[in-house]
Design an enzyme around this catalytic site. Sequence first.
Site, PDB file in Angstrom:
ATOM      1  N   SER A 118      43.099  38.093  38.703  1.00  0.00           N
ATOM      2  CA  SER A 118      42.567  39.025  37.705  1.00  0.00           C
ATOM      3  C   SER A 118      41.860  38.265  36.583  1.00  0.00           C
ATOM      4  O   SER A 118      42.223  37.127  36.265  1.00  0.00           O
ATOM      5  CB  SER A 118      43.748  39.815  37.131  1.00  0.00           C
ATOM      6  OG  SER A 118      43.378  40.457  35.941  1.00  0.00           O
ATOM      7  N   TYR A 176      53.004  40.151  33.712  1.00  0.00           N
ATOM      8  CA  TYR A 176      52.095  40.485  34.818  1.00  0.00           C
ATOM      9  C   TYR A 176      50.972  39.445  34.905  1.00  0.00           C
ATOM     10  O   TYR A 176      50.717  38.858  35.960  1.00  0.00           O
ATOM     11  CB  TYR A 176      51.495  41.890  34.632  1.00  0.00           C
ATOM     12  CG  TYR A 176      50.203  42.096  35.365  1.00  0.00           C
ATOM     13  CD1 TYR A 176      50.198  42.327  36.727  1.00  0.00           C
ATOM     14  CD2 TYR A 176      48.973  42.014  34.700  1.00  0.00           C
ATOM     15  CE1 TYR A 176      48.994  42.469  37.415  1.00  0.00           C
ATOM     16  CE2 TYR A 176      47.782  42.157  35.368  1.00  0.00           C
ATOM     17  CZ  TYR A 176      47.797  42.387  36.730  1.00  0.00           C
ATOM     18  OH  TYR A 176      46.600  42.521  37.398  1.00  0.00           O
ATOM     19  N   LYS A 186      49.878  36.217  37.820  1.00  0.00           N
ATOM     20  CA  LYS A 186      48.565  35.893  38.414  1.00  0.00           C
ATOM     21  C   LYS A 186      48.222  34.427  38.165  1.00  0.00           C
ATOM     22  O   LYS A 186      47.791  33.712  39.072  1.00  0.00           O
ATOM     23  CB  LYS A 186      47.474  36.796  37.823  1.00  0.00           C
ATOM     24  CG  LYS A 186      47.631  38.262  38.132  1.00  0.00           C
ATOM     25  CD  LYS A 186      47.444  38.558  39.609  1.00  0.00           C
ATOM     26  CE  LYS A 186      47.695  40.002  39.966  1.00  0.00           C
ATOM     27  NZ  LYS A 186      47.797  40.247  41.410  1.00  0.00           N
TER      28      LYS A 186
HETATM   29  C1  UD1 Z   1      44.289  45.953  32.760  1.00  0.00           C
HETATM   30  C2  UD1 Z   1      44.867  44.582  32.927  1.00  0.00           C
HETATM   31  C3  UD1 Z   1      44.150  43.879  34.049  1.00  0.00           C
HETATM   32  C4  UD1 Z   1      44.215  44.721  35.301  1.00  0.00           C
HETATM   33  C5  UD1 Z   1      43.577  46.081  34.988  1.00  0.00           C
HETATM   34  C6  UD1 Z   1      43.592  47.004  36.190  1.00  0.00           C
HETATM   35  C7  UD1 Z   1      45.416  42.951  31.156  1.00  0.00           C
HETATM   36  C8  UD1 Z   1      45.153  42.517  29.768  1.00  0.00           C
HETATM   37  N1  UD1 Z   1      44.667  43.911  31.644  1.00  0.00           N
HETATM   38  O1  UD1 Z   1      42.952  45.788  32.287  1.00  0.00           O
HETATM   39  O2  UD1 Z   1      44.708  42.632  34.290  1.00  0.00           O
HETATM   40  O3  UD1 Z   1      43.518  44.082  36.322  1.00  0.00           O
HETATM   41  O4  UD1 Z   1      44.310  46.681  33.940  1.00  0.00           O
HETATM   42  O5  UD1 Z   1      44.856  47.455  36.486  1.00  0.00           O
HETATM   43  O6  UD1 Z   1      46.266  42.412  31.778  1.00  0.00           O
HETATM   44  N2  UD1 Z   1      41.712  52.473  27.316  1.00  0.00           N
HETATM   45  C9  UD1 Z   1      41.664  53.532  26.422  1.00  0.00           C
HETATM   46  N3  UD1 Z   1      42.494  54.593  26.651  1.00  0.00           N
HETATM   47  C10 UD1 Z   1      43.369  54.653  27.693  1.00  0.00           C
HETATM   48  C11 UD1 Z   1      43.406  53.563  28.603  1.00  0.00           C
HETATM   49  C12 UD1 Z   1      42.567  52.486  28.376  1.00  0.00           C
HETATM   50  O7  UD1 Z   1      40.908  53.521  25.466  1.00  0.00           O
HETATM   51  O8  UD1 Z   1      44.100  55.639  27.828  1.00  0.00           O
HETATM   52  C13 UD1 Z   1      40.795  51.339  27.109  1.00  0.00           C
HETATM   53  C14 UD1 Z   1      41.495  50.008  26.907  1.00  0.00           C
HETATM   54  O9  UD1 Z   1      41.744  49.782  25.545  1.00  0.00           O
HETATM   55  C15 UD1 Z   1      40.459  49.045  27.498  1.00  0.00           C
HETATM   56  C16 UD1 Z   1      39.750  49.845  28.563  1.00  0.00           C
HETATM   57  O10 UD1 Z   1      40.024  51.213  28.273  1.00  0.00           O
HETATM   58  O11 UD1 Z   1      39.521  48.702  26.530  1.00  0.00           O
HETATM   59  C17 UD1 Z   1      40.240  49.531  29.968  1.00  0.00           C
HETATM   60  O12 UD1 Z   1      41.655  49.617  29.985  1.00  0.00           O
HETATM   61  P1  UD1 Z   1      42.498  49.555  31.328  1.00  0.00           P
HETATM   62  O13 UD1 Z   1      41.911  50.464  32.336  1.00  0.00           O
HETATM   63  O14 UD1 Z   1      43.931  49.738  30.978  1.00  0.00           O
HETATM   64  O15 UD1 Z   1      42.243  48.076  31.868  1.00  0.00           O
HETATM   65  P2  UD1 Z   1      42.413  46.666  31.110  1.00  0.00           P
HETATM   66  O16 UD1 Z   1      43.412  46.739  30.036  1.00  0.00           O
HETATM   67  O17 UD1 Z   1      41.053  46.153  30.784  1.00  0.00           O
END
Ligand code: UD1
Length: 343
Positions: free
Chosen positions: A126, A151, A155
Site C-alpha cells: 500500500s 495495519y 505492509k
Molecule cells: C486507507 C488506508 C490505505 C488503504 C486504503 C484502502 C492509511 C493511512 N490509509 O486510505 O492504506 O489502502 O484506506 O482501504 O493507512 N474521507 C472522508 N470521509 C469519509 C471517509 C474518508 O472525508 O467518510 C476522506 C479521507 O479523509 C481521505 C479520503 O477520503 O482523505 C480517502 O479515505 P479512505 O477511503 O479512508 O482511504 P485512505 O485513508 O486514503
Amino acid sequence: MKKTVLVTGGTGYIGSHTVVALQEKGYDVVIVDNLANSDKEVIYNIEKTTGVLPKFEKLDLVDEQACRTLFEKYSFDAVIHFAAYKYVNESVREPLMYYKNNFHSMLNVLSEMKKHKISNLVFSSSCTVYGTPEELPVTEQSPVQKAMSPYGNTKQVIEEILEDCCLADKDLNVISLRYFNPIGAHPSIQIGEIAKGIPQNLLPYLTQTVIGKRDYLSVYGGDYDTPDGTCIRDYIHVVDLAEAHVSAIERLVIKEMENNYEVYNVGTGTGYSVLDIVHTFEKVNEVKVNHKIVERRSGDIAQIWADTSLVNKTLKWKAKYALSDMLQSAWEWEKVMNEKHKK
Ligand code: UD1
C-alpha cells in the site's frame, strides 16, 4: 499448458477483480479465503462475469496445517497474496489480531512456497508505506516512513520480510504492488466492494449516503494545505488495479525480472480532492451527495499521488479508466446491492 495461480483473499474486493482479470487472460485460478470479510457468493458472481467458476477452498492461512494441505493438493505456478485484515482504525484497537493474522498467513504461504519450489509471488502492499511524503508525486524511491498504524506496519514489515527472503533465495521472485486508492466496480456489476458494518473508506460511505442508508458524508477536514482544503488521493479503478496484477504475474512467469525483488506504485498519477470526488459523483450520476465538512480524521495525510513511470514502463501497464467511470460503476454497484438486500 495453462498456468495456475493461487489467489489468497480472492473473494475480497481487489481479489475478486483480479481473479476475473486472470481468467480473462487464460489462467486457472484457485481462490483461498476464510470468508472473514467476504462471501462465498462472490465465486458465482465471478462465474457470471467470465463464464468460469474458480476453484475455491475455504480455509484460514494462519492455520499451518490447513495451508500445508492446500499446497499438497494443488500445483501452483504463482501466488497472489491478498488475504489480510485491512482496516486502519481496527488495527489501532486490535494490533495483536492484525500482527497475528497478517504475518502468520504470509509466513505460512512463504514456507509452503519454498517447500514446493514455487518461485513467483505478488504481494499487495500500500502507498501507506510512504507516510506523509516530503515530495509529490511519490516514486518507488521515496523514503518509507514509520507506519502510522499496525495495519500500515504489517505492509511495511512484510515488504522487508520479502526482500530478505529474496536476498537469501535467488530462486524466489517477488513483486510488491503499492496500491493507491482503489474504487469502483467491475462493468458487469456482478462484483464490487462489500463494506461490512459502517464503511471506513470514502466511496462506500458516499454511495451509502446517496442511497439513503447514511444521513450525510463527513468530509474529514476542510483546512488542509490543498487547493480546496480537503485531502487529495490517487483514486484508481479496481479493474485497472486488477490488470496490474496480471502484468506482474506475466513478468514473473516469463522470468523478465532484473532483480528478484521489485516494487511498483499502482495508481493513475493524478490526485483528486474529497470535494472533487463529491462534485464529480454528483455530476456523472445526476444525484445529490449530502455532505458536511467536519474535523480532520486522525492519521490522515493531506495529499498523496503516484509517480507511475516505473510501472508504466516496466510492467507495461497503465490505468485506462477515468474518474467518471470509477464513480459511475461505484454507484451502479451500490444500487445493485441495495436491490439484493431488499429481496
Ligand atoms: C486507507 C488506508 C490505505 C488503504 C486504503 C484502502 C492509511 C493511512 N490509509 O486510505 O492504506 O489502502 O484506506 O482501504 O493507512 N474521507 C472522508 N470521509 C469519509 C471517509 C474518508 O472525508 O467518510 C476522506 C479521507 O479523509 C481521505 C479520503 O477520503 O482523505 C480517502 O479515505 P479512505 O477511503 O479512508 O482511504 P485512505 O485513508 O486514503
